[in-house]
Design a protein around this motif. Structure first.
Motif, mmCIF file in Angstrom:
data_model
loop_
_atom_site.group_PDB
_atom_site.id
_atom_site.type_symbol
_atom_site.label_atom_id
_atom_site.label_comp_id
_atom_site.label_asym_id
_atom_site.label_seq_id
_atom_site.Cartn_x
_atom_site.Cartn_y
_atom_site.Cartn_z
ATOM 1 N N ARG A 66 -10.940 -5.310 13.316
ATOM 2 C CA ARG A 66 -10.091 -4.400 12.538
ATOM 3 C C ARG A 66 -8.675 -4.968 12.493
ATOM 4 O O ARG A 66 -8.015 -5.133 13.530
ATOM 5 C CB ARG A 66 -10.066 -3.014 13.180
ATOM 6 C CG ARG A 66 -9.097 -2.043 12.504
ATOM 7 C CD ARG A 66 -9.717 -1.385 11.315
ATOM 8 N NE ARG A 66 -8.766 -0.531 10.614
ATOM 9 C CZ ARG A 66 -8.406 0.691 10.990
ATOM 10 N NH1 ARG A 66 -8.907 1.200 12.102
ATOM 11 N NH2 ARG A 66 -7.567 1.394 10.275
ATOM 12 N N ILE A 67 -8.210 -5.292 11.289
ATOM 13 C CA ILE A 67 -6.859 -5.823 11.098
ATOM 14 C C ILE A 67 -5.913 -4.632 10.996
ATOM 15 O O ILE A 67 -5.836 -3.974 9.956
ATOM 16 C CB ILE A 67 -6.785 -6.712 9.845
ATOM 17 C CG1 ILE A 67 -7.801 -7.851 9.948
ATOM 18 C CG2 ILE A 67 -5.379 -7.270 9.666
ATOM 19 C CD1 ILE A 67 -7.923 -8.689 8.691
ATOM 20 N N ALA A 68 -5.212 -4.342 12.082
ATOM 21 C CA ALA A 68 -4.348 -3.164 12.151
ATOM 22 C C ALA A 68 -2.883 -3.558 12.298
ATOM 23 O O ALA A 68 -2.085 -2.860 12.928
ATOM 24 C CB ALA A 68 -4.780 -2.264 13.313
ATOM 25 N N THR A 69 -2.525 -4.701 11.718
ATOM 26 C CA THR A 69 -1.125 -5.140 11.718
ATOM 27 C C THR A 69 -0.412 -4.438 10.569
ATOM 28 O O THR A 69 -0.933 -4.397 9.448
ATOM 29 C CB THR A 69 -1.042 -6.657 11.530
ATOM 30 O OG1 THR A 69 -1.759 -7.024 10.339
ATOM 31 C CG2 THR A 69 -1.669 -7.379 12.721
ATOM 32 N N THR A 70 0.771 -3.884 10.814
ATOM 33 C CA THR A 70 1.365 -2.986 9.820
ATOM 34 C C THR A 70 2.803 -3.321 9.439
ATOM 35 O O THR A 70 3.441 -2.560 8.713
ATOM 36 C CB THR A 70 1.333 -1.541 10.339
ATOM 37 O OG1 THR A 70 2.062 -1.467 11.576
ATOM 38 C CG2 THR A 70 -0.095 -1.066 10.573
ATOM 39 N N GLY A 71 3.342 -4.454 9.901
ATOM 40 C CA GLY A 71 4.742 -4.768 9.667
ATOM 41 C C GLY A 71 5.074 -5.001 8.200
ATOM 42 O O GLY A 71 4.300 -5.601 7.457
ATOM 43 N N VAL A 72 6.249 -4.501 7.778
ATOM 44 C CA VAL A 72 6.751 -4.689 6.415
ATOM 45 C C VAL A 72 8.231 -5.040 6.505
ATOM 46 O O VAL A 72 9.001 -4.317 7.148
ATOM 47 C CB VAL A 72 6.567 -3.428 5.553
ATOM 48 C CG1 VAL A 72 7.152 -3.640 4.153
ATOM 49 C CG2 VAL A 72 5.101 -3.035 5.463
ATOM 50 N N ARG A 73 8.628 -6.152 5.860
ATOM 51 C CA ARG A 73 10.028 -6.577 5.866
ATOM 52 C C ARG A 73 10.493 -6.764 4.427
ATOM 53 O O ARG A 73 9.917 -7.564 3.681
ATOM 54 C CB ARG A 73 10.189 -7.898 6.634
ATOM 55 C CG ARG A 73 9.587 -7.876 8.028
ATOM 56 C CD ARG A 73 9.892 -9.149 8.809
ATOM 57 N NE ARG A 73 9.457 -10.369 8.165
ATOM 58 C CZ ARG A 73 8.208 -10.844 8.230
ATOM 59 N NH1 ARG A 73 7.274 -10.168 8.888
ATOM 60 N NH2 ARG A 73 7.901 -11.994 7.636
ATOM 61 N N ILE A 74 11.534 -6.034 4.039
ATOM 62 C CA ILE A 74 12.069 -6.130 2.684
ATOM 63 C C ILE A 74 13.366 -6.917 2.728
ATOM 64 O O ILE A 74 14.291 -6.582 3.482
ATOM 65 C CB ILE A 74 12.311 -4.730 2.085
ATOM 66 C CG1 ILE A 74 10.993 -3.952 2.010
ATOM 67 C CG2 ILE A 74 12.932 -4.848 0.685
ATOM 68 C CD1 ILE A 74 11.142 -2.532 1.526
#
Length: 347
Positions: A66-74
């Motif tokens: 399960r790929i549960a990586t959630t990082g978001v960089r704007i």
């Protein structure tokens, strides 16, 4: 790791048998886990949003990661999202931050990492036109690198990453429009709803809201209380008929539907794209087919979605898909290609 986890819990179709499950919440743990399983020769099934998977009732004889990586960089002109980030949340974050570009892809279920695999598209916009680069793990060599869009072999709802275990997406980067305007509107229904001409832009927030409204009306925005959204979205891609066969298909349509009926088509390189939903309905498969008592049915809002009415199995979904595909082929001589990735079964 957890044993015998029902994979139905991890897919939007809500079908699929058991497997051992390893959940990875960081890119580092994801890479380490997949490398270790590959080195041990253990079969791996990568699952993130689960919106494009049809998994057999027998489950998966290996480890579902399960790929549960959630990082978001704007940043100043782009967004970088980890593979497991919820895609619509990524779009929402960019719009809320005052950027445009991704708004036409609002409401699409699944993860950010799946978008280049499928070359996800909607309302006249495709990932191929927006992607800046994708970070990949080469599962044979162990190398991690950023790949450019030109390397990904994008086509209509496909890429070199689809139906292949050679590489795993770790992160994606998309270009953004810093002025907050939408991508040029290229879909007639959406442009008309916004009172715009095709090719014009509108504020990204306004376009996002309209896209969500249109998708919800077709049962294409996830809602646990609405069985029309217990689906994999559009189950079949719109068929592209080569120029050499277009007259044959048009003749079949004229025979069964009428010579004067307007057929929705789009000119593409080397052929003509037909509407799969239109063909399905004109082949005799109405919304809600085969009826209220069936565990698997066509959506009551959109004939292109195959839905689980609450108790369907993967076998039920597959049987319905076969019936629809064979009916369209028999009537119109058009072969429909399924969009979801199948695991442990074939159509």
């Amino acid at each position: 790791m957890r044993d015998a986890v029902p994979l139905a819990e991890l897919t939007t179709l809500r079908v699929g048998g058991p497997a051992v499950l390893a959940e990875c919440t960081s890119t580092e743990s994801l890479v380490a886990t997949v490398r270790a399983l590959d080195a041990a020769g253990i079969p791996v099934l990568l699952v993130a949003g689960g919106s494009n998977l049809l998994i057999a009732d027998s489950g998966f004889a290996g480890v579902a990661v399960r790929i549960a990586t959630t990082g978001v960089r704007i940043g100043a002109d782009s967004v970088v999202a980890e593979a497991g980030a919820n895609w619509d949340a990524v779009v929402a974050a960019t719009v809320e931050a005052g950027f445009g570009g991704l708004e036409c892809l609002s409401g699409i279920p699944g993860s950010a990492g799946a978008t280049p695999v499928q070359n996800v598209g909607a309302y006249g916009v495709e990932v191929a036109a927006l992607l800046r680069r994708v970070r990949l793990l080469d599962r044979a060599s162990g190398e991690i690198r950023w790949a450019e869009p030109a390397e990904l072999g994008f086509g209509y709802r496909t890429s070199v990453l689809k139906h292949s275990d050679a590489a795993m997406v770790l992160e994606v980067e998309f270009a953004l429009r810093a002025d907050g305007s939408s991508a040029p509107l290229g879909y007639r229904e959406l442009a008309a709803a916004l009172g715009a001409d095709e090719g014009e832009s509108r504020p990204a927030a306004l376009v996002r809201a309209e896209v969500l409204r249109l998708r919800a009306g077709k049962g294409m925005v996830l809602d646990s209380g609405d069985h029309d959204t217990w689906s994999a979205g559009s189950f079949f891609t719109n068929p592209v008929i080569p120029d050499s066969r277009v007259d044959e298909v048009r003749a079949a349509i004229a025979t069964h539907v009428g010579a004067d009926v307007a057929v929705p088509t789009w000119a593409v390189a080397g052929g003509v794209k037909f509407s799969a939903g239109w063909l399905i309905e004109r082949a005799g498969f109405a919304k809600g087919f085969p009826g209220a008592d069936a565990p698997a049915r066509l959506s009551t809002k959109h004939t292109l979605a195959l839905t689980n009415r609450g108790a369907a199995t993967a076998a039920d979904i597959a049987a319905l898909a076969r019936e629809v595909r064979e009916g369209v082929a028999e009537r119109f001589r058009v072969h429909l290609e399924p969009e979801p990735v199948t695991v442990g079964l074939t159509l």
